[in-house]
Design a protein around this motif. Structure first.
Motif, mmCIF file in Angstrom:
data_model
loop_
_atom_site.group_PDB
_atom_site.id
_atom_site.type_symbol
_atom_site.label_atom_id
_atom_site.label_comp_id
_atom_site.label_asym_id
_atom_site.label_seq_id
_atom_site.Cartn_x
_atom_site.Cartn_y
_atom_site.Cartn_z
ATOM 1 N N PRO A 1 0.825 10.588 0.237
ATOM 2 C CA PRO A 1 1.916 10.360 1.200
ATOM 3 C C PRO A 1 3.209 9.986 0.475
ATOM 4 O O PRO A 1 3.183 9.345 -0.574
ATOM 5 N N LYS A 2 4.337 10.379 1.065
ATOM 6 C CA LYS A 2 5.602 10.269 0.343
ATOM 7 C C LYS A 2 6.049 8.830 0.123
ATOM 8 O O LYS A 2 6.844 8.562 -0.783
ATOM 9 N N TYR A 3 5.571 7.870 0.921
ATOM 10 C CA TYR A 3 5.992 6.484 0.740
ATOM 11 C C TYR A 3 4.999 5.660 -0.087
ATOM 12 O O TYR A 3 5.185 4.459 -0.251
ATOM 13 N N ASN A 4 3.963 6.280 -0.613
ATOM 14 C CA ASN A 4 2.955 5.539 -1.380
ATOM 15 C C ASN A 4 3.197 5.620 -2.875
ATOM 16 O O ASN A 4 3.761 6.607 -3.381
ATOM 17 N N ILE A 5 2.710 4.605 -3.578
ATOM 18 C CA ILE A 5 2.628 4.669 -5.038
ATOM 19 C C ILE A 5 1.718 5.839 -5.382
ATOM 20 O O ILE A 5 0.644 5.989 -4.809
ATOM 21 N N LEU A 6 2.167 6.663 -6.324
ATOM 22 C CA LEU A 6 1.390 7.859 -6.653
ATOM 23 C C LEU A 6 0.290 7.515 -7.647
ATOM 24 O O LEU A 6 0.550 7.101 -8.773
ATOM 25 N N LEU A 7 -0.956 7.661 -7.225
ATOM 26 C CA LEU A 7 -2.109 7.449 -8.102
ATOM 27 C C LEU A 7 -2.665 8.805 -8.498
ATOM 28 O O LEU A 7 -3.016 9.606 -7.640
ATOM 29 N N LYS A 8 -2.721 9.059 -9.781
ATOM 30 C CA LYS A 8 -3.203 10.359 -10.248
ATOM 31 C C LYS A 8 -4.424 10.176 -11.131
ATOM 32 O O LYS A 8 -4.481 9.265 -11.943
ATOM 33 N N ASP A 9 -5.375 11.074 -10.985
ATOM 34 C CA ASP A 9 -6.465 11.131 -11.958
ATOM 35 C C ASP A 9 -5.878 11.656 -13.258
ATOM 36 O O ASP A 9 -5.205 12.690 -13.262
ATOM 37 N N ASP A 10 -6.115 10.949 -14.376
ATOM 38 C CA ASP A 10 -5.509 11.356 -15.636
ATOM 39 C C ASP A 10 -6.345 12.448 -16.289
ATOM 40 O O ASP A 10 -7.260 12.173 -17.043
ATOM 41 N N LYS A 11 -6.025 13.700 -15.956
ATOM 42 C CA LYS A 11 -6.819 14.824 -16.453
ATOM 43 C C LYS A 11 -6.338 15.296 -17.816
ATOM 44 O O LYS A 11 -6.866 16.230 -18.364
ATOM 45 N N THR A 12 -5.260 14.669 -18.354
ATOM 46 C CA THR A 12 -4.773 15.110 -19.650
ATOM 47 C C THR A 12 -5.504 14.405 -20.792
ATOM 48 O O THR A 12 -5.469 14.859 -21.910
ATOM 49 N N PHE A 13 -6.159 13.275 -20.521
ATOM 50 C CA PHE A 13 -6.846 12.548 -21.570
ATOM 51 C C PHE A 13 -8.286 13.044 -21.704
ATOM 52 O O PHE A 13 -8.967 13.280 -20.716
#
Length: 603
Positions: free
Chosen positions: A92-104
């Motif tokens: 959602p646009k008003y939330n802190i963006l939590l991403k799975d770190d797929k680069t590590f």
């Protein structure tokens, strides 16, 4: 069991005073915010009761909200987990963006007969035991190097089922002959012995080095007692490797066992959060991130979310968390803010990491990468390099029908030609037109001199040619101990294919890619420089041969003519008076007469 209920913004006082998550929807049923609460009624009502003192973002969120959906859960911790999952799913646009770190990357101990130890960026449940992700790739490589120096873990991808081994389907490879593998593919190593080594590997990956050290100590003592001194020495060397590796890890305290450490440093629009995972008194994982604020969340709210995120990602089950701020929410473990002792030193170390990351991050933002930097970063990605190739050197050979073979090297710094670093090579050890041998000679000469004189080495070496020239260049790097330390590729002329040493199949970079154009520019510049050098040498050779045939013309005169005119055509075009001023009347007349006779004999 979860219960889902719907409300309008005007009815928020009807919400239950229980833990759960709430979702705000705008017109068109678009999810714009997900939150969690220990008491849903109090938390949601706080948005709508009074707008005085609220930030602009919060005011916009409230004005856009047309519908509220809540989900009741059993505890605040369950609310954390559900909120985290929904934010990732819907962003959602008003939330802190939590991403799975797929680069590590992860290290995977595969689930198969005679398991392998692989590096992967894909976490696939059921395919084996995963360790990581590793934010510090160098640290991961150090662990892998230790494992490969201690144990005989296979690197092949053969299906080593008992049936296949018994049928004799496989033959041992080079790894067996150089002592890196014991040949389970031919039944030369028992599964029990191999599995013992895998158990030690798993201990190392967990950060638990004590059983590994104890094993080698016991083996050394036992072999020495049996007068098996060679075996005892091997065990001693392996024990020393483990102890050296342990000395390089950040050991914080032998009294501190397993715990997680978090710290947060505030920024205007972000919080900078550091996480350290402690196992057996040593830091085995560390990562720092920037967490952006969407609705002016407090440091406590940011840190609470990321504690859940990091612990899930790194599969932490530690019951104790150290932090630099109080965290009142339920995050699945006890949170302490230590004031002194080893635990306080750990928190201070975490704060230092977060402060350094913040400073470095802000400096990077201020100095946005140039277009060339972007191209170099793209080249790094396309070629899967470990670092940005800021210094690139490219080699090319040139000969015409086997005559006057020469080679040349051009250098690009930060994506631009550095002509002061260009080099020309006369071939010294190769007879005739042998591109492979010539390439091997000049690459060896170039980097032997760089090493001897202490000069910098390139980030990337490019060889103009296919697998043959590339293999020859790689042989020289192996002799110098540089193979695997400096990246090297070959580019084949026809299809613009990129080759790595030892790879049968080429890499195809998108023809429109700016990184491929940079490689082509290097190749073309090396070709131009080599051709120019070859032409000059050929002309000089031709001119020297003619001058040698003129009686009365010595070395000093030849040098003057070569330096001034460089080619036979230029001498022919020069006037007699011009030649007299340079070498004197008698010699000028001799040369003009000889050239006129040569020209007359041609016609």
């Amino acid at each position: 069991m979860m219960e889902v209920l719907h409300f309008l913004p005007g009815n928020v006082n009807l919400l239950p005073d229980k833990p759960g998550i709430y979702k705000f929807f705008s017109s068109g049923d678009i999810l714009i915010y997900v939150g969690k609460a220990k008491n849903l009624r109090k938390r949601v009502a706080s948005y709508f009761q009074s707008i005085a003192g609220k930030t602009g973002k919060t005011k916009r969120l409230v004005s856009e909200t047309k519908k509220i959906e809540i989900t009741l859960v059993n505890s605040e911790f369950d609310a954390f987990l559900l909120e985290n999952s929904l934010i990732k799913q819907y962003q959602p646009k008003y939330n802190i963006l939590l991403k799975d770190d797929k680069t590590f990357p992860f290290i995977n101990v595969t689930r198969e007969p005679f398991p392998r130890v692989l590096v992967t960026r894909k976490f696939l449940e059921g395919s084996g035991q995963f360790f990581g992700p590793y934010a510090n790739v160098r640290a991961m490589r150090n662990i892998l190097d230790l494992i490969r120096n201690l144990y005989h873990i296979r690197t092949c991808n053969l299906n080593l089922s008992g049936k296949n081994i018994k049928a004799g389907k496989f033959k041992v490879c080079l790894e067996y002959h150089i002592g890196k593998c014991k040949g389970p593919c031919e039944g030369l190593q028992e599964a029990d012995e191999y599995d013992d080594e895998i158990r030690h590997v798993i201990n190392i990956l967990k950060g638990d080095l004590k059983p590994v050290k104890d094993y080698f100590k016991n083996a050394m003592t036992e072999h020495a007692g049996n007068l098996e001194f060679e075996k005892a020495e091997i065990s001693r060397q392996r024990l020393e490797l483990v102890e050296k590796f342990q000395a390089k890890t950040v050991v914080v305290s032998t009294s501190i066992t397993n715990m997680d450490v978090f710290s947060i440093i505030s920024g205007e629009k972000s919080g900078f959060i550091n996480f350290m995972k402690i196992s057996n008194g040593a830091i085995i994982h560390s990562q720092t991130i920037e967490a952006k604020r969407k609705l002016d969340e407090s440091d406590e709210e940011l840190l609470s979310l990321w504690i859940i995120e990091f612990r899930k990602k790194y599969k932490s089950i530690s019951g104790e968390i150290l932090s630099n701020i109080e965290v009142r929410n339920d995050v699945g473990a006890d949170v302490f803010v230590p004031q002194k002792g080893d635990k306080r030193k750990l928190v201070e170390l975490s704060i230092k990491n977060a402060l350094y990351f913040k400073k470095d991050h802000l400096q990077l933002k201020e100095s946005r990468p140039s277009r060339k930097d972007n191209i170099l970063m793209r080249l790094q990605d396309d070629l899967r390099l470990g670092s940005i190739p800021r210094l690139i050197e490219c080699f090319d050979n040139s000969n015409l029908q086997g005559t006057n073979p020469v080679s040349a090297m051009v250098c690009f710094r930060n994506g631009f030609p550095s002509k002061k670093d260009y080099r020309k090579f006369n071939i010294k050890t190769v007879e005739g037109p042998d591109d492979f041998a010539s390439m091997q000679e000049i690459v060896y000469r170039r980097y032997r001199r760089q090493i001897e004189e202490g000069h910098e080495l390139p980030d990337l070496i490019i060889v103009d040619g296919g697998k043959g020239q590339l293999s020859s260049a790689a042989e020289s790097l192996k002799k110098l101990g540089l193979y695997g330390k400096v990246a090297i590729i070959g580019i084949a002329k026809k299809l613009e294919e990129i080759y790595y040493p030892g790879d049968e199949l080429p890499l195809h970079i998108d023809k429109r890619s700016p990184s491929l154009r940079l490689i082509q520019n290097l190749r073309d510049e090396a070709h131009r420089f080599a051709i120019t050098f070859h032409r000059d040498k050929r002309q000089k050779s031709s001119l020297t041969g003619i001058l040698d045939s003129i009686y009365g013309i010595g070395e000093a005169t030849k040098l003057k003519l070569l330096k001034k005119y460089r080619s036979l055509q230029n001498i022919q075009n020069a006037s007699v008076d011009e030649l007299i001023r340079l070498i004197g009347k008698a010699r000028a007349e001799l040369i003009k007469s000889a050239l006129e006779k040569k020209e007359a004999s041609r016609s």
